[in-house]
Design an enzyme around this catalytic site. Structure first.
Site, short mmCIF file in Angstrom:
data_model
loop_
_atom_site.label_atom_id
_atom_site.label_comp_id
_atom_site.label_asym_id
_atom_site.label_seq_id
_atom_site.Cartn_x
_atom_site.Cartn_y
_atom_site.Cartn_z
N GLY A 21 0.82 -1.21 0.00
CA GLY A 21 0.00 0.00 0.00
C GLY A 21 0.85 1.26 0.00
N GLY A 26 5.55 5.09 -8.58
CA GLY A 26 6.39 3.91 -8.81
C GLY A 26 5.54 2.66 -8.91
N HIS A 27 4.59 2.50 -7.96
CA HIS A 27 3.69 1.33 -8.02
C HIS A 27 2.84 1.40 -9.29
CE1 HIS A 27 4.13 1.64 -3.50
NE2 HIS A 27 4.42 0.37 -3.70
N GLN A 51 7.87 -9.06 7.96
CA GLN A 51 9.09 -8.50 7.39
C GLN A 51 9.55 -7.23 8.10
OE1 GLN A 51 7.01 -8.03 3.45
NE2 GLN A 51 8.32 -6.23 3.27
N GLY A 136 9.73 -4.09 -8.36
CA GLY A 136 10.57 -2.95 -8.72
C GLY A 136 12.05 -3.25 -8.49
N SER A 174 9.43 6.07 -3.14
CA SER A 174 9.27 5.08 -2.08
C SER A 174 8.11 5.54 -1.20
CB SER A 174 10.55 5.03 -1.25
OG SER A 174 10.29 4.46 0.01
N ARG A 176 8.12 5.47 1.80
CA ARG A 176 8.70 6.13 2.97
C ARG A 176 8.99 7.60 2.72
NH1 ARG A 176 10.75 2.06 6.60
NH2 ARG A 176 10.53 0.06 5.62
O1 PAF Z 1 8.23 -4.49 -1.73
C1 PAF Z 1 7.22 -4.61 -1.02
O2 PAF Z 1 6.34 -3.75 -1.03
C2 PAF Z 1 7.07 -5.81 -0.12
O3 PAF Z 1 8.30 -6.23 0.37
C3 PAF Z 1 6.31 -6.98 -0.78
C4 PAF Z 1 7.08 -7.53 -1.97
C5 PAF Z 1 4.94 -6.52 -1.24
C6 PAF Z 1 6.14 -8.12 0.22
O4 PAF Z 1 5.42 -7.71 1.34
#
Ligand code: PAF
Length: 269
Positions: A21, A26-27, A51, A136, A174, A176
């Site tokens: 999200g 970029g997405h 993660q 990416g 990003s 962030r």
């Molecule tokens: O790059 C990300 O946004 C995350 O690491 C991913 C690949 C969606 C896995 O949670």
């Protein structure tokens, strides 16, 4: 665009863009690339706790569900999937291991991060069963590890690498970046500038010299900067055919990573 909480059935072959999200241009470029490959484009939004080694980072991770839906639809997504923790991990979690590379570069600073990434991506692949999955290049170590994991566990899925999208300043897009204030944004320009200079070099030594600029920059706290072989992720030497400069560090409490491919063939000096 269909909005789905629980993904039951995808009728056509699909291209898949997994995300956490806080979507941005970029997405959107990943989604547009996916749409060129398939009529059905599934975008997942799942902030994967596995993660995040740092619970504060997880809590601070930006969440923008309404904007995500708008941006995903505008870029060509046909299904936006927002699974819950239980949808992804219904029973006891079997964690994948990212192996030795999982403890290097990003892994030194984010222990366990790549185990969490591989675990969730493997689960997402099992549930979505896409023909293509797009990631990416900005998260180059992630892309490398996912490509290897998919080759072993999901050989039917083609992993597509998408180029990094940059702001006009050169800053890699990003999720962030929203946490960077005006001054931090200006300071962050040093990352792409140094990377560009390093990747113009024709030897690993020269490229490293350019990267060293980051370790003396007052605004930037360096985690690592290195020239690696893209095909093995080992430290490059002047015989390396496909080399890439990778960098990570902090600006004003925000962790940023970036990388660029070497522009010229390396020569023995
Ligand atoms: O790059 C990300 O946004 C995350 O690491 C991913 C690949 C969606 C896995 O949670």
């Amino acid at each position: 665009m269909k909005l789905m909480q629980l993904l039951t059935e995808i009728e056509k072959p699909c291209a898949f863009v997994p995300t956490m999200g806080a979507l941005h241009a970029g997405h959107q470029s990943l989604i547009a690339q996916a749409r060129e490959l398939c009529d059905e484009v599934v975008v997942s939004v799942f902030v994967n706790p596995l993660q995040f080694e740092d619970k504060e980072d997880l809590a601070k991770y930006p969440r923008t569900p309404e904007k995500d839906a708008e941006l995903a639809a505008a870029a060509g997504a046909t299904i936006l999937w927002t699974p819950s923790f239980e949808d992804i991990y219904p029973v006891q979690i079997t964690k994948l291991s990212a192996g030795e590379l999982g403890d290097q570069f990003e892994g030194v600073h984010r222990p366990g991060h790549f185990d969490g990434v591989l675990t969730v991506v493997h689960r997402l692949f099992e549930l979505v069963r896409p023909k293509y999955a797009i990631f990416g290049e900005k998260d180059f170590q992630q892309l490398f590890l996912i490509t290897n994991m998919a080759a072993q566990l999901h050989p039917e899925i083609e992993i597509i690498a998408a180029p990094t999208v940059r702001e006009t300043s050169g800053l890699a897009m990003s999720s962030r970046n929203v946490r960077l204030d005006k001054d931090a944004r200006i300071a962050a320009d040093v990352i792409s500038k140094v990377l560009r200079a390093a990747t113009e070099s024709d030897s690993v030594a020269q490229a490293r010299k350019e990267l060293a600029e980051l370790s003396v920059n007052r605004d930037f706290r360096l985690d690592y900067a290195e020239i690696i072989d893209e095909t093995t992720f080992e430290v490059a030497n002047n015989e390396t055919q496909q080399a890439r400069a990778i960098v990570a560090g902090w600006i004003n409490g925000v962790r940023l990573i970036d990388n660029m491919a070497m522009k010229r063939a390396l020569v023995q000096v």
